[in-house]
Design a protein around this motif. Structure first.
Motif, PDB file in Angstrom:
ATOM      1  N   LEU A 207       0.780  -1.188   0.125  1.00  0.00           N
ATOM      2  CA  LEU A 207       0.021  -0.112  -0.028  1.00  0.00           C
ATOM      3  C   LEU A 207       0.859   1.310   0.031  1.00  0.00           C
ATOM      4  O   LEU A 207       0.512   2.300  -0.595  1.00  0.00           O
ATOM      5  CB  LEU A 207      -0.877  -0.106   1.175  1.00  0.00           C
ATOM      6  CG  LEU A 207      -1.963  -1.131   1.204  1.00  0.00           C
ATOM      7  CD1 LEU A 207      -3.087  -0.948   2.527  1.00  0.00           C
ATOM      8  CD2 LEU A 207      -2.784  -1.211  -0.070  1.00  0.00           C
ATOM      9  N   TYR A 208       2.011   1.461   0.837  1.00  0.00           N
ATOM     10  CA  TYR A 208       2.729   2.396   0.791  1.00  0.00           C
ATOM     11  C   TYR A 208       3.650   2.484  -0.583  1.00  0.00           C
ATOM     12  O   TYR A 208       3.648   3.593  -1.045  1.00  0.00           O
ATOM     13  CB  TYR A 208       3.750   2.370   1.810  1.00  0.00           C
ATOM     14  CG  TYR A 208       3.244   2.987   3.088  1.00  0.00           C
ATOM     15  CD1 TYR A 208       3.168   4.343   3.419  1.00  0.00           C
ATOM     16  CD2 TYR A 208       2.645   2.115   4.225  1.00  0.00           C
ATOM     17  CE1 TYR A 208       2.770   4.859   4.441  1.00  0.00           C
ATOM     18  CE2 TYR A 208       2.138   2.620   5.329  1.00  0.00           C
ATOM     19  CZ  TYR A 208       2.294   3.698   5.516  1.00  0.00           C
ATOM     20  OH  TYR A 208       1.619   4.563   6.606  1.00  0.00           O
ATOM     21  N   HIS A 209       3.772   1.640  -1.189  1.00  0.00           N
ATOM     22  CA  HIS A 209       4.400   1.652  -2.807  1.00  0.00           C
ATOM     23  C   HIS A 209       3.469   2.280  -3.414  1.00  0.00           C
ATOM     24  O   HIS A 209       3.696   3.036  -4.311  1.00  0.00           O
ATOM     25  CB  HIS A 209       4.887   0.276  -2.875  1.00  0.00           C
ATOM     26  CG  HIS A 209       5.871   0.191  -4.159  1.00  0.00           C
ATOM     27  ND1 HIS A 209       6.270  -0.830  -4.893  1.00  0.00           N
ATOM     28  CD2 HIS A 209       6.315   1.105  -4.808  1.00  0.00           C
ATOM     29  CE1 HIS A 209       6.923  -0.732  -5.865  1.00  0.00           C
ATOM     30  NE2 HIS A 209       7.034   0.686  -5.964  1.00  0.00           N
ATOM     31  N   LEU A 210       2.151   1.796  -3.611  1.00  0.00           N
ATOM     32  CA  LEU A 210       1.211   2.298  -4.271  1.00  0.00           C
ATOM     33  C   LEU A 210       1.014   3.747  -4.079  1.00  0.00           C
ATOM     34  O   LEU A 210       0.741   4.505  -4.997  1.00  0.00           O
ATOM     35  CB  LEU A 210      -0.208   1.554  -4.274  1.00  0.00           C
ATOM     36  CG  LEU A 210      -0.155  -0.099  -4.808  1.00  0.00           C
ATOM     37  CD1 LEU A 210      -1.537  -0.575  -4.513  1.00  0.00           C
ATOM     38  CD2 LEU A 210       0.061  -0.013  -6.324  1.00  0.00           C
TER      39      LEU A 210
ATOM     40  N   PRO B 191       2.261 -11.925  -6.036  1.00  0.00           N
ATOM     41  CA  PRO B 191       2.473 -11.394  -7.166  1.00  0.00           C
ATOM     42  C   PRO B 191       3.274 -10.174  -7.013  1.00  0.00           C
ATOM     43  O   PRO B 191       2.841  -9.294  -6.108  1.00  0.00           O
ATOM     44  CB  PRO B 191       1.359 -11.443  -8.252  1.00  0.00           C
ATOM     45  CG  PRO B 191       0.219 -11.173  -7.181  1.00  0.00           C
ATOM     46  CD  PRO B 191       0.730 -11.910  -5.845  1.00  0.00           C
ATOM     47  N   ALA B 192       3.977  -9.516  -8.034  1.00  0.00           N
ATOM     48  CA  ALA B 192       4.576  -8.080  -7.742  1.00  0.00           C
ATOM     49  C   ALA B 192       3.428  -7.445  -8.340  1.00  0.00           C
ATOM     50  O   ALA B 192       2.619  -7.443  -9.160  1.00  0.00           O
ATOM     51  CB  ALA B 192       5.527  -8.070  -8.972  1.00  0.00           C
ATOM     52  N   ILE B 193       3.123  -6.138  -7.375  1.00  0.00           N
ATOM     53  CA  ILE B 193       2.183  -5.274  -7.328  1.00  0.00           C
ATOM     54  C   ILE B 193       2.687  -3.977  -7.621  1.00  0.00           C
ATOM     55  O   ILE B 193       3.296  -3.494  -6.619  1.00  0.00           O
ATOM     56  CB  ILE B 193       1.152  -5.143  -6.284  1.00  0.00           C
ATOM     57  CG1 ILE B 193       0.526  -6.804  -6.193  1.00  0.00           C
ATOM     58  CG2 ILE B 193       0.064  -4.371  -6.448  1.00  0.00           C
ATOM     59  CD1 ILE B 193      -0.388  -6.853  -5.101  1.00  0.00           C
ATOM     60  N   GLU B 194       2.716  -3.384  -8.511  1.00  0.00           N
ATOM     61  CA  GLU B 194       3.606  -2.035  -9.162  1.00  0.00           C
ATOM     62  C   GLU B 194       2.530  -0.936  -8.959  1.00  0.00           C
ATOM     63  O   GLU B 194       1.452  -1.219  -9.510  1.00  0.00           O
ATOM     64  CB  GLU B 194       4.249  -2.239 -10.376  1.00  0.00           C
ATOM     65  CG  GLU B 194       5.301  -3.425 -10.425  1.00  0.00           C
ATOM     66  CD  GLU B 194       6.296  -3.141  -9.570  1.00  0.00           C
ATOM     67  OE1 GLU B 194       6.741  -1.990  -9.256  1.00  0.00           O
ATOM     68  OE2 GLU B 194       6.837  -4.205  -9.025  1.00  0.00           O
ATOM     69  N   PRO B 195       3.128   0.344  -8.701  1.00  0.00           N
ATOM     70  CA  PRO B 195       2.402   1.430  -8.599  1.00  0.00           C
ATOM     71  C   PRO B 195       2.174   2.085 -10.055  1.00  0.00           C
ATOM     72  O   PRO B 195       2.815   1.788 -11.005  1.00  0.00           O
ATOM     73  CB  PRO B 195       3.196   2.393  -7.777  1.00  0.00           C
ATOM     74  CG  PRO B 195       4.581   1.955  -8.009  1.00  0.00           C
ATOM     75  CD  PRO B 195       4.513   0.495  -8.109  1.00  0.00           C
ATOM     76  N   GLY B 196       1.064   2.846 -10.078  1.00  0.00           N
ATOM     77  CA  GLY B 196       0.700   3.587 -11.359  1.00  0.00           C
ATOM     78  C   GLY B 196       1.054   5.146 -11.123  1.00  0.00           C
ATOM     79  O   GLY B 196       1.751   5.345 -10.166  1.00  0.00           O
TER      80      GLY B 196
ATOM     81  N   LEU C 101       9.404   0.770   0.503  1.00  0.00           N
ATOM     82  CA  LEU C 101       9.858   1.215   1.795  1.00  0.00           C
ATOM     83  C   LEU C 101      11.121   0.162   2.281  1.00  0.00           C
ATOM     84  O   LEU C 101      12.056   0.850   2.899  1.00  0.00           O
ATOM     85  CB  LEU C 101       8.820   0.719   2.915  1.00  0.00           C
ATOM     86  CG  LEU C 101       7.910   2.030   3.365  1.00  0.00           C
ATOM     87  CD1 LEU C 101       6.737   1.479   4.036  1.00  0.00           C
ATOM     88  CD2 LEU C 101       8.837   3.054   4.341  1.00  0.00           C
ATOM     89  N   GLU C 102      11.218  -1.023   1.550  1.00  0.00           N
ATOM     90  CA  GLU C 102      12.156  -1.828   1.938  1.00  0.00           C
ATOM     91  C   GLU C 102      13.832  -1.210   1.483  1.00  0.00           C
ATOM     92  O   GLU C 102      14.380  -1.545   2.431  1.00  0.00           O
ATOM     93  CB  GLU C 102      12.292  -3.239   1.212  1.00  0.00           C
ATOM     94  CG  GLU C 102      10.965  -4.018   1.293  1.00  0.00           C
ATOM     95  CD  GLU C 102       9.644  -3.696   0.572  1.00  0.00           C
ATOM     96  OE1 GLU C 102       8.817  -4.490   0.293  1.00  0.00           O
ATOM     97  OE2 GLU C 102       9.581  -2.722   0.078  1.00  0.00           O
ATOM     98  N   PRO C 103      14.035  -0.660   0.663  1.00  0.00           N
ATOM     99  CA  PRO C 103      15.377  -0.071   0.313  1.00  0.00           C
ATOM    100  C   PRO C 103      15.722   0.878   1.518  1.00  0.00           C
ATOM    101  O   PRO C 103      16.707   0.912   2.070  1.00  0.00           O
ATOM    102  CB  PRO C 103      15.363   0.744  -0.896  1.00  0.00           C
ATOM    103  CG  PRO C 103      14.313  -0.101  -1.949  1.00  0.00           C
ATOM    104  CD  PRO C 103      13.353  -0.400  -0.728  1.00  0.00           C
ATOM    105  N   GLU C 104      14.821   1.645   2.152  1.00  0.00           N
ATOM    106  CA  GLU C 104      14.871   2.522   3.132  1.00  0.00           C
ATOM    107  C   GLU C 104      15.233   1.968   4.492  1.00  0.00           C
ATOM    108  O   GLU C 104      15.943   2.110   5.137  1.00  0.00           O
ATOM    109  CB  GLU C 104      13.779   3.732   3.245  1.00  0.00           C
ATOM    110  CG  GLU C 104      13.551   4.416   1.960  1.00  0.00           C
ATOM    111  CD  GLU C 104      14.682   5.143   1.171  1.00  0.00           C
ATOM    112  OE1 GLU C 104      15.768   5.571   2.103  1.00  0.00           O
ATOM    113  OE2 GLU C 104      14.838   4.863   0.050  1.00  0.00           O
ATOM    114  N   ILE C 105      14.518   0.735   4.661  1.00  0.00           N
ATOM    115  CA  ILE C 105      14.638   0.058   6.001  1.00  0.00           C
ATOM    116  C   ILE C 105      16.040  -0.579   6.015  1.00  0.00           C
ATOM    117  O   ILE C 105      16.758  -0.600   7.006  1.00  0.00           O
ATOM    118  CB  ILE C 105      13.421  -1.129   5.889  1.00  0.00           C
ATOM    119  CG1 ILE C 105      12.278  -0.294   6.182  1.00  0.00           C
ATOM    120  CG2 ILE C 105      13.918  -1.921   7.116  1.00  0.00           C
ATOM    121  CD1 ILE C 105      10.953  -1.316   6.152  1.00  0.00           C
TER     122      ILE C 105
END
Length: 455
Positions: A318-321, A383-388, A327-331
């Motif tokens: 949800l944060y990615h969308l 599955p990979a869920i990518e943002p628009g 978020l993971e790279p920042e963590i």
């Protein structure tokens, strides 16, 4: 015999020459579902070491041997014994594993992806001088009664019932309705509302004798969570998520929806300020915190609980969308002591869990152009869920079936009982609500009933 000073010098030299490694801890399927951790660490050339419960041994070894599976990126794994309802039971196994690895690798970072091993991961980081939440934060975040002890300012009235002392509780003196909860479980397991003394006594008898329990004032009000990235004791990002649970029509507290960012009815500033003070009280140093709150009728924020690890369910998605950035790279950057930053949400995202009848799961269908249900089963890969784009039209991103066909479905008593979920996003809250309504109408969950389920 070689003097201790010489042996220590030799060991230090060997460690300096050893390959750099990063330790991930938690349930195997949770680590694999968040594949960006694995990708990020592998791209940095770090050896990936995993500590996970013994129950995952067969599955983990099989997946690590499959070159097509994300787990193939894991270089070494340690399986540890323990149980969530026994405090501290995993610690000795985790330390034993880390002790062996310390002779072979130069460990430069550690992170608890899931709830299971938060506390021993904090001990590992502290001993090795790594970035982490800190000993107070990791200990208190794994114990609901320690949260009440350290964070009394934000806590509802509560009584701690240590193992073996439940008979000391005066059930007639409790204010009702009340909430009864185990101190160390997660995923809402064992958390129930009780309406009176007889009901409380009946529920108390159903918990294992070794568990510490809490009896708490039930706070009526909207539930939220706050996700915070913290570095060197400073909050570098914080955002409020709105939550819906089964509480509105059942005794349980299973989460049914997360909305990022959450519409807060004017409570956002109060929640973020309380969250800031809570983190300071815990001396939270480095990492991500996931705190859960309710706002009382008087507008006061009450802390339900706080975790020192990645938020569960699909909140990372949800944060990615909502922001367009994972978020993971920042963590990972925080865990490695590198500067981190994260953008504010520019879009609205929501994950919804559908309630279901009891019976045998037969099928799930969705009447939506270009979207088919993805069957991920218990612990399967999402599955990979990518943002628009920020201004894209409202979108249904995924329909996830979390159980296998033929699984027995029962009442929603914990998060593990949920079976079907969908993920959506939109430019505005109004469009998000309308999209949710349409998607609910488009999904059909077929549950077969038999004699055991009233069929």
């Amino acid at each position: 015999m070689t003097p201790i000073s010489e042996r220590t010098a030799d060991s230090t030299a060997e460690t300096a020459a050893a390959p750099e490694a990063f330790v991930l801890t938690g349930a195997f399927w949770v680590v694999c579902r968040n594949t960006r951790y694995l990708d990020e660490l592998s791209a940095r050339g770090l050896k990936i070491l995993l500590i996970t419960p013994e129950s995952y041994r067969e599955t983990a070894l099989a997946r690590m041997a499959d070159p097509a599976h994300p787990a193939a990126l894991i270089d070494d794994v340690a399986f540890v014994d323990g149980a969530l309802d026994h405090e501290g039971s995993f610690t000795s196994s985790v330390i034993a594993s880390a002790q062996a690895w310390r002779q072979r690798y130069r460990i430069v970072g550690a992170y608890a992806v899931g709830e299971t091993l938060v506390e021993p991961t904090g001990l590992l980081a502290d001993a090795l001088g790594l970035s982490g939440p800190g000993l107070r934060a990791t200990r208190a975040c794994r114990s609901k009664y320690l949260q009440r002890w350290y964070l009394d300012e934000f806590s509802p009235a509560s009584v701690v019932l240590p193992a073996g002392r439940r008979e000391e509780l005066d059930a007639e003196a409790v204010g009702y309705p009340a909430v009864l909860k185990p101190a160390t479980r997660h995923s809402s397991s064992g958390v129930v509302t009780v309406a009176g003394a007889d009901e409380l006594r009946a529920h108390l008898a159903g918990y294992p004798g070794h568990e510490t329990l809490l009896v708490e004032e039930k706070v009526a009000g909207q539930e939220y969570s706050v996700e915070s990235l913290v570095q060197s004791g400073k909050v570098v990002f914080a955002s409020v998520t709105r939550k819906e649970t089964t509480e509105s029509h059942a005794q349980s507290f299973v989460e049914l929806a997360h909305s990022v960012p959450g519409t807060c009815d004017g409570a956002e500033e109060t929640l973020l300020e309380a969250n800031q003070r809570m983190l300071e009280r815990l001396a939270f140093a480095d990492g991500i915190a996931h705190s859960e709150w309710r706002t009382g009728a008087d507008g006061r924020p009450y802390l339900m609980e706080v975790a020192a690890r990645t938020p569960g369910d699909g909140l990372l998605v949800l944060y990615h969308l909502a922001t367009g950035a994972p978020l993971e790279p920042e963590i990972v950057r925080i865990a490695l002591g590198e500067p981190a930053a994260y953008p504010v949400p520019g879009r609205y995202a929501r994950q919804v869990y559908l309630e279901h009848e009891s019976g045998t799961l037969g099928d799930v269908t969705v009447d939506w152009p270009g979207v088919e249900p993805v069957w991920v089963g218990d612990g399967g890969m999402w599955p990979a869920i990518e943002p628009g784009g920020e201004d894209d039209a409202p979108a249904l991103r995924a329909v996830l079936v979390l159980k296998d066909r033929g699984s027995e479905l029962g009442p929603l008593l914990s998060s593990d009982d949920r079976a079907v979920s969908f993920v959506i996003d939109a430019p505005t809250p109004r469009e998000l609500d309308e999209l949710e309504r349409r998607v609910r109408e488009a999904i059909t969950v077929t549950v077969r009933k038999d004699a055991a389920h009233g069929g």
